[in-house]
Design a protein around this motif. Structure first.
Motif, PDB file in Angstrom:
ATOM      1  N   THR A  68      18.211-139.545 -62.636  1.00 28.47           N
ATOM      2  CA  THR A  68      17.970-139.993 -61.254  1.00 28.47           C
ATOM      3  C   THR A  68      17.758-138.774 -60.378  1.00 28.47           C
ATOM      4  O   THR A  68      18.514-137.811 -60.449  1.00 28.47           O
ATOM      5  N   ILE A  69      16.695-138.830 -59.577  1.00 30.07           N
ATOM      6  CA  ILE A  69      16.423-137.735 -58.643  1.00 30.07           C
ATOM      7  C   ILE A  69      17.021-138.122 -57.302  1.00 30.07           C
ATOM      8  O   ILE A  69      16.694-139.167 -56.754  1.00 30.07           O
ATOM      9  N   MET A  70      17.940-137.290 -56.793  1.00 30.64           N
ATOM     10  CA  MET A  70      18.618-137.605 -55.526  1.00 30.64           C
ATOM     11  C   MET A  70      18.497-136.431 -54.564  1.00 30.64           C
ATOM     12  O   MET A  70      18.132-135.334 -54.961  1.00 30.64           O
ATOM     13  N   GLY A  71      18.853-136.678 -53.311  1.00 28.97           N
ATOM     14  CA  GLY A  71      18.816-135.594 -52.338  1.00 28.97           C
ATOM     15  C   GLY A  71      18.491-136.103 -50.954  1.00 28.97           C
ATOM     16  O   GLY A  71      18.368-137.297 -50.728  1.00 28.97           O
ATOM     17  N   HIS A  72      18.335-135.165 -50.015  1.00 31.48           N
ATOM     18  CA  HIS A  72      18.131-135.509 -48.601  1.00 31.48           C
ATOM     19  C   HIS A  72      16.687-135.926 -48.351  1.00 31.48           C
ATOM     20  O   HIS A  72      15.784-135.597 -49.115  1.00 31.48           O
ATOM     21  N   VAL A  73      16.489-136.653 -47.242  1.00 30.37           N
ATOM     22  CA  VAL A  73      15.140-137.057 -46.833  1.00 30.37           C
ATOM     23  C   VAL A  73      14.262-135.817 -46.676  1.00 30.37           C
ATOM     24  O   VAL A  73      14.694-134.804 -46.134  1.00 30.37           O
ATOM     25  N   ASP A  74      13.035-135.915 -47.163  1.00 33.85           N
ATOM     26  CA  ASP A  74      12.031-134.876 -46.935  1.00 33.85           C
ATOM     27  C   ASP A  74      12.336-133.552 -47.639  1.00 33.85           C
ATOM     28  O   ASP A  74      11.853-132.511 -47.229  1.00 33.85           O
ATOM     29  N   HIS A  75      13.169-133.594 -48.678  1.00 40.25           N
ATOM     30  CA  HIS A  75      13.401-132.366 -49.440  1.00 40.25           C
ATOM     31  C   HIS A  75      12.477-132.284 -50.656  1.00 40.25           C
ATOM     32  O   HIS A  75      12.551-131.342 -51.427  1.00 40.25           O
ATOM     33  N   GLY A  76      11.643-133.325 -50.845  1.00 44.41           N
ATOM     34  CA  GLY A  76      10.600-133.226 -51.867  1.00 44.41           C
ATOM     35  C   GLY A  76      10.876-133.961 -53.166  1.00 44.41           C
ATOM     36  O   GLY A  76      10.367-133.572 -54.216  1.00 44.41           O
ATOM     37  N   LYS A  77      11.687-135.038 -53.112  1.00 45.85           N
ATOM     38  CA  LYS A  77      12.012-135.757 -54.361  1.00 45.85           C
ATOM     39  C   LYS A  77      10.780-136.458 -54.935  1.00 45.85           C
ATOM     40  O   LYS A  77      10.486-136.349 -56.123  1.00 45.85           O
ATOM     41  N   THR A  78      10.068-137.190 -54.066  1.00 42.30           N
ATOM     42  CA  THR A  78       8.918-137.958 -54.566  1.00 42.30           C
ATOM     43  C   THR A  78       7.799-137.011 -54.983  1.00 42.30           C
ATOM     44  O   THR A  78       7.124-137.243 -55.968  1.00 42.30           O
ATOM     45  N   ARG A  79       7.632-135.912 -54.221  1.00 43.93           N
ATOM     46  CA  ARG A  79       6.611-134.923 -54.589  1.00 43.93           C
ATOM     47  C   ARG A  79       6.919-134.338 -55.972  1.00 43.93           C
ATOM     48  O   ARG A  79       6.035-134.129 -56.783  1.00 43.93           O
ATOM     49  N   LEU A  80       8.201-134.122 -56.248  1.00 47.81           N
ATOM     50  CA  LEU A  80       8.599-133.588 -57.552  1.00 47.81           C
ATOM     51  C   LEU A  80       8.245-134.585 -58.652  1.00 47.81           C
ATOM     52  O   LEU A  80       7.678-134.215 -59.688  1.00 47.81           O
ATOM     53  N   LEU A  81       8.549-135.861 -58.414  1.00 54.07           N
ATOM     54  CA  LEU A  81       8.208-136.891 -59.409  1.00 54.07           C
ATOM     55  C   LEU A  81       6.706-136.989 -59.597  1.00 54.07           C
ATOM     56  O   LEU A  81       6.215-137.158 -60.709  1.00 54.07           O
ATOM     57  N   ASP A  82       5.969-136.894 -58.480  1.00 51.75           N
ATOM     58  CA  ASP A  82       4.494-136.929 -58.556  1.00 51.75           C
ATOM     59  C   ASP A  82       3.997-135.817 -59.469  1.00 51.75           C
ATOM     60  O   ASP A  82       3.143-136.023 -60.322  1.00 51.75           O
ATOM     61  N   THR A  83       4.557-134.628 -59.226  1.00 56.84           N
ATOM     62  CA  THR A  83       4.110-133.464 -59.999  1.00 56.84           C
ATOM     63  C   THR A  83       4.447-133.675 -61.471  1.00 56.84           C
ATOM     64  O   THR A  83       3.652-133.356 -62.353  1.00 56.84           O
ATOM     65  N   ILE A  84       5.646-134.230 -61.732  1.00 57.52           N
ATOM     66  CA  ILE A  84       6.067-134.422 -63.115  1.00 57.52           C
ATOM     67  C   ILE A  84       5.137-135.427 -63.818  1.00 57.52           C
ATOM     68  O   ILE A  84       4.747-135.245 -64.954  1.00 57.52           O
ATOM     69  N   ARG A  85       4.772-136.486 -63.141  1.00 56.53           N
ATOM     70  CA  ARG A  85       3.964-137.493 -63.848  1.00 56.53           C
ATOM     71  C   ARG A  85       2.515-137.539 -63.388  1.00 56.53           C
ATOM     72  O   ARG A  85       1.787-138.484 -63.693  1.00 56.53           O
ATOM     73  N   LYS A  86       2.130-136.505 -62.603  1.00 63.58           N
ATOM     74  CA  LYS A  86       0.724-136.319 -62.204  1.00 63.58           C
ATOM     75  C   LYS A  86       0.122-137.558 -61.550  1.00 63.58           C
ATOM     76  O   LYS A  86      -1.060-137.828 -61.686  1.00 63.58           O
TER      77      LYS A  86
END
Length: 567
Positions: A68-86
């Motif tokens: 599970t990817i967790m963290g504060h708003v706008d710290h880049g969680k979804t961007r990280l997932l995007d990058t991981i799964r292109k």
């Protein structure tokens, strides 16, 4: 017995757990209050179904870690997932906030061997605490994303607490290292306060400096996840049993009906299986992976979308495969009945004699119906709204919640109960809109959760009875008293401070003692002219309604009541 104990209840009333235990002691019974999970286990036992791993250890095989990817708003969680799964989920999301939970499986390489990792994408906004807490429970490893230029924020701490409470190993991804002002060393230092000590400082938490935007060190992060999984966890499951697992998300699809995203935790889920998830049951008609491709079977740690359920299960509901549809239906019906009873019990207010006074005072209630595009969002929104605190005079009640568009049934319920309908990422169907317009039912549409919470909070504050405060206007000293057959007793005054206004309220002070209060300034004159106000330093003549006991050297203080804005 309860009457003697001071509880005014009828035979069918719901009582608190402590009262039941007390009652049991009085009657020599041992009362045990069980959690819903234990009750569920008992229910499954009655159908001879066990929830847990079965079979010999040699049947167990290694399964991928669930992250599970967790963290504060706008710290880049979804961007990280995007990058991981292109892929790109973020662009289509309102306000750039993840509002849904998604699950994806990606392949990575460790020591020349292909290894899959399953990711659960949980929303970062604080209102989704309920969903995130559940995300941590169905998870093996938590990746806490912290922005190197922003540092540890309240939701970062909240995410760490969730993960530690669920006893889940943590990997820290220090994101945005390419941004000006980034200080990864400071993040390591800040996180030592929360028992996350980096390996280079002699701790056992892996820290990876990444840039989700540039794609820097993403492979090292995936490697760190696998190394943590291998070192800290024994990830094995039996694929040869009936599938069991957890529902991550559920929504209503116009073409496909109820769709549930499930994570298989043990066993193998196959198309055609009879399945029960929470209070929804059905048969797996079709399974789809994260790319929209059909799959025929899902092994442990595999997230899939299941189509074929009768209704939408809630986020975090357990699912299991049973022998036949009839059993699935019975389990779902019993769970639904239990849910309904619990809801009725929570709605019914218990009033003791001490509370009766408070209960009789008028409290305003804002009734809501919440409809959303998926169950996790609805639950999170309700959770956030219930935490709003605007005092005891106003109460918020959610009388119905559901997944899917706003229907005529919702509007009819709203008419009966004087309710506002909230649609979160959903709209009203044609006839429902007509009915709402005809009956004057208010439907509010939202796509960003902040806005919904803010507006409801303002509505609740608006329902509070206005508070007034006294504002002093001016003081005048009586220099002469005249008697008039037409006007009664007239006070000839000099305004010492502020201003004296006609129709304001006044009080009469004699030797600094209030003689009369809340008197109207009914007429106000300067010489022979009627005036509205007289300012400091000027003389005037005034009457205090029909009050006549005015003497020279008395002081008249005027004031008005103004509504006080609430904090």
């Amino acid at each position: 017995m309860l009457f003697h104990l001071g509880e005014m209840v009828t035979a069918t009333a719901s009582v608190a757990d402590e009262v039941l235990e007390l009652l049991g002691n009085e009657m020599n019974y041992n009362v045990q209050v069980v959690s819903p999970e234990e009750e569920d286990r008992e229910l499954l036992d009655s159908f001879d179904i066990s929830f847990g791993d079965e079979g010999d250890e040699e049947d167990w095989v290694v399964r991928p870690p669930v992250v599970t990817i967790m963290g504060h708003v706008d710290h880049g969680k979804t961007r990280l997932l995007d990058t991981i799964r292109k892929a790109n989920v973020r662009e289509g999301e309102a306000g750039g906030i993840t509002q849904h939970i998604g699950a994806y499986q990606v392949q990575t390489e460790l020591e020349g061997e292909e290894r899959p990792i399953t990711f659960i994408d949980t929303p970062g906004h604080e209102a989704f605490t309920a969903m995130r807490a559940r995300g941590a429970k169905s998870t093996d490893i938590a990746v806490i994303v912290v922005a190197a230029d922003d540092g540890v924020m309240p939701q970062t701490v909240e995410a760490i607490n969730h993960a530690q409470a669920a006893d889940v190993p943590i990997v820290v991804a220090v994101n945005k290292i390419d941004v000006e002002g980034a200080n990864p060393a400071k993040i390591r230092q800040q996180l030592t306060e929360y028992n996350l000590v980096a390996e280079e400082y002699g701790g056992d938490t892996m820290f990876v400096d990444i840039s989700a935007k540039q794609g820097t060190n993403i492979d090292q992060l995936l490697e760190a996840i696998l190394l943590t999984a291998d070192a800290a966890l024994d990830l094995r499951a039996n694929p040869n049993m009936e599938a069991q697992g957890v529902t991550i998300e559920g929504h209503l699809d116009r073409g496909r009906g109820p769709v549930a995203t499930v994570l298989v935790q043990r066993g193998t889920l196959r198309v055609g299986d009879s399945i029960v998830a929470g209070d929804a049951s059905g048969r797996v008609r079709r399974m789809v992976d994260e790319y929209g491709d059909d799959v025929t079977e899902a092994l442990p740690s595999r997230p899939v979308q299941v189509i074929g359920l009768t209704s939408v299960p809630g986020a975090g509901d357990t699912f299991l495969v049973v022998d036949e549809d009839r059993v699935a239906r019975q389990i779902a019906d019993r769970r639904r009945a239990r849910e309904r009873n619990a809801e009725l019990a929570s709605r019914r207010k218990r009033v003791s004699l001490e509370d009766l006074d408070a209960a009789l005072k008028e409290t305003s209630t804002l009734n809501l119906i919440i409809k959303g595009d998926n169950s996790g969002t609805v639950e999170a929104l309700e959770d956030a709204l219930m935490k709003l605190d605007v005092g005891e005079d106003v109460e918020l009640r959610v009388i119905h919640r559901g997944v899917g568009g706003i229907t005529e049934g919702d509007i009819n319920l709203a008419i009966a109960d004087n309710v506002i309908v909230m649609g979160f990422n959903v709209r009203a169907e044609g006839k429902a809109t007509e009915l709402a317009n005809r009956e004057g039912v208010e439907i509010r549409y939202y796509s960003v959760i902040y806005q919904a919470i803010e507006e409801i909070e303002q509505a609740l504050k608006g329902m509070l009875k206005p508070e007034y405060e006294e504002v002093e206007l001016g003081r005048a000293e009586v220099r002469e008293v005249f008697k008039s057959s037409k006007f009664g007793t007239i006070a000839g005054c000099l305004v010492m401070s502020g201003e004296i206004r006609r129709n304001a309220r006044g009080r009469l002070l004699r030797d600094s003692v209030v003689i009369a209060d809340n008197l109207p300034i009914s007429s106000l004159r300067r010489f022979k002219d009627d005036v509205v106000e007289v300012r400091e330093g000027f003389e005037c003549g005034l009457t205090l309604g029909s009050y006549s006991d005015i003497k020279v050297d008395d002081v008249i203080e005027t004031f008005e009541m103004r509504e006080k804005p609430r904090a």
